[in-house]
Design an enzyme around this catalytic site. Structure first.
Site, PDB file in Angstrom:
ATOM      1  N   SER A  79      50.248  41.865  40.510  1.00 13.18           N
ATOM      2  CA  SER A  79      49.893  40.758  40.824  1.00 13.18           C
ATOM      3  C   SER A  79      49.780  39.666  41.863  1.00 13.18           C
ATOM      4  CB  SER A  79      50.125  40.149  38.677  1.00 13.18           C
ATOM      5  OG  SER A  79      49.346  38.772  39.265  1.00 13.18           O
ATOM      6  N   ASP A 103      40.035  42.329  34.037  1.00 14.60           N
ATOM      7  CA  ASP A 103      41.036  41.233  34.526  1.00 14.60           C
ATOM      8  C   ASP A 103      40.181  40.382  35.766  1.00 14.60           C
ATOM      9  OD1 ASP A 103      43.299  40.141  36.948  1.00 14.60           O
ATOM     10  OD2 ASP A 103      43.559  41.733  36.720  1.00 14.60           O
ATOM     11  N   HIS A 135      44.178  42.695  32.346  1.00 14.18           N
ATOM     12  CA  HIS A 135      45.984  41.472  33.573  1.00 14.18           C
ATOM     13  C   HIS A 135      47.222  42.093  33.276  1.00 14.18           C
ATOM     14  CE1 HIS A 135      46.568  40.989  37.107  1.00 14.18           C
ATOM     15  NE2 HIS A 135      47.873  39.824  36.486  1.00 14.18           N
TER      16      HIS A 135
END
Ligand SMILES: *[C@@H]1O[C@H](CO)[C@@H](O)[C@H](O)[C@H]1NC(C)=O
Ligand SMILES: *[C@@H]1O[C@H](CO)[C@@H](O)[C@H](O)[C@H]1NC(C)=O
Ligand SMILES: *[C@@H]1O[C@H](CO)[C@@H](O)[C@H](O)[C@H]1NC(C)=O
Ligand SMILES: *[C@@H]1O[C@H](CO)[C@@H](O)[C@H](O)[C@H]1NC(C)=O
Length: 344
Positions: A175, A276, A306
């Site tokens: 991320s 995601d 995610h």
């Protein structure tokens, strides 16, 4: 690959953890762009270091720069066997939208322990400064400075054991950490270190974006963990005076750094999840790397959300570690260093 269900199938344990994390995220971020840091610190469950061998590893913290509270947490694998001749060194950047989490957060500490024992590798998890208190490029400078500090002081101060091979370094992040890992890779590729050499980058569901709303951003409105309201807020926290086409966000757009001439830019593994919203940006990133003649591989988990890999109860979290282990192995073999497999 085809996604066969319209919403992700997740165990209850994961769903509850995601709901709690989402609630904390939304409850602590304020409309005026600040966060309730005191409450966040109180809610951030931290792990201690284990200076003595514990469950196959040990860990300790090293200060990089006291003035900005920059430090790294180091993890070393410990086995019954004799010490390995050499092990790769992985610089790790945790996720959390540039705003949340820390190197000692329990979930990321657990991720680093797993990487350390399963790859096996020396892990250096960077506690970079967070937005909105510290804006871009503090996070990227902190990441790069951690590399420089270890390069310059490792030998002299014996920060890492002799088997930590600084000529086999990897940058891994998920991320926001994947975004940081990318930008640190760009800086590192243009810099002459004493010993350190970055030979691989693993961008796990990296947080990239842009002004444009991509197809996946528009389609996956009910996706857990990240949605457009949250990502827009995070980008403003990082870069309050810029739109989302900034080169730090829209990494592969026309404002991007021209990486063609960065011959040292490392081989890259880009990890994507089918649930995601960020996946279209991540695919563009992969294609951009390829179009600049960089070695890049894409790895897709069509049913994953995610941040799936921080949940060890998901089988895919285990598969991903196996893939990263293989990637590290391949990069090291390419250098004909062989791979120091330790029995597990
Ligand atoms: C933002 O809001 C919080 C809580 O409402 C307040 O304490 C803080 O001073 C505000 N900060 C700014 C920069 O407006
Ligand atoms: C994102 O999720 C939050 C919390 O569930 C919700 O309040 C918000 O409306 C969502 N935003 C979008 C654009 O779906
Ligand atoms: C952002 O990226 C997309 C391609 O990924 C591009 O179409 C768009 O023009 C970019 N914007 C800027 C200003 O970089
Ligand atoms: C990027 O750099 C390469 C080699 O240095 C050059 O050939 C290419 O034209 C550049 N691309 C852009 C878009 O400037």
């Amino acid at each position: 690959m085809e996604v066969t269900t319209s919403s992700p199938v997740l165990p209850w344990k994961t769903r509850i953890a995601i709901s709690v994390a989402s609630f904390i995220t939304d409850f602590t971020r304020r409309p005026n762009g600040t966060v309730n840091r005191r409450l966040l610190n109180a809610l951030n469950v931290k792990s201690p270091t284990y200076p003595d061998p514990f469950n196959g590893f040990k860990s300790y913290d090293v200060t990089v720069d006291r003035t900005r509270n920059l430090w790294v947490r180091i993890y070393l694998p410990v086995t019954q066997d004799s010490e390995p001749a050499h092990l790769p060194v992985i610089f790790f950047f945790h996720g959390g939208g540039f705003v949340y989490m820390s190197a000692d957060s329990r979930n990321y500490d657990a991720v680093c322990r797993r990487f350390c024992t399963k790859i096996p590798a020396v892990m250096v998890s960077v506690n970079y400064r967070l937005a909105p208190e510290y804006r871009y490029p503090a996070q990227i400078n902190d990441g790069f400075d951690a590399l420089k500090y270890l390069d310059e002081n490792n030998k002299k101060d014996k920060l890492l054991p002799d088997y930590a091979d600084m000529s086999c370094c990897f940058l891994v992040g998920d991320s926001a950490g994947g975004n940081i890992a990318h930008h640190v890779a760009v800086k590192a590729a243009g810099f002459s270190f004493q010993q350190l050499k970055v030979i691989g980058l693993v961008a796990i569901q990296p947080f990239f974006g842009g002004e444009e709303r991509t197809e996946s951003e528009r389609r996956l409105v009910k996706a857990p963990i990240v949605n457009i309201s949250r990502t827009d807020w995070m980008w403003k926290a990082l870069l309050p005076d810029s739109d989302r086409d900034h080169e730090a966000i829209n990494v592969s757009g026309p404002k991007a750094v021209n990486i063609s001439s960065l011959l040292e830019f490392p081989a890259t593994l880009v990890v994507i999840g089918g649930f995601d919203i960020l996946q279209d940006w991540q695919r563009r990133y992969y294609e951009w790397l390829r179009s600049h003649n960089k070695q890049a591989t894409i790895l897709e988990y069509p049913t994953m959300v995610h941040a799936f890999y921080v949940f060890p109860e998901l089988r895919e979290a285990g598969y991903l570690i196996g893939e990263i282990r293989q990637f590290v192995h391949n990069q090291m073999s390419a250098l004909s260093k062989g791979v120091p497999f330790v029995s597990m």
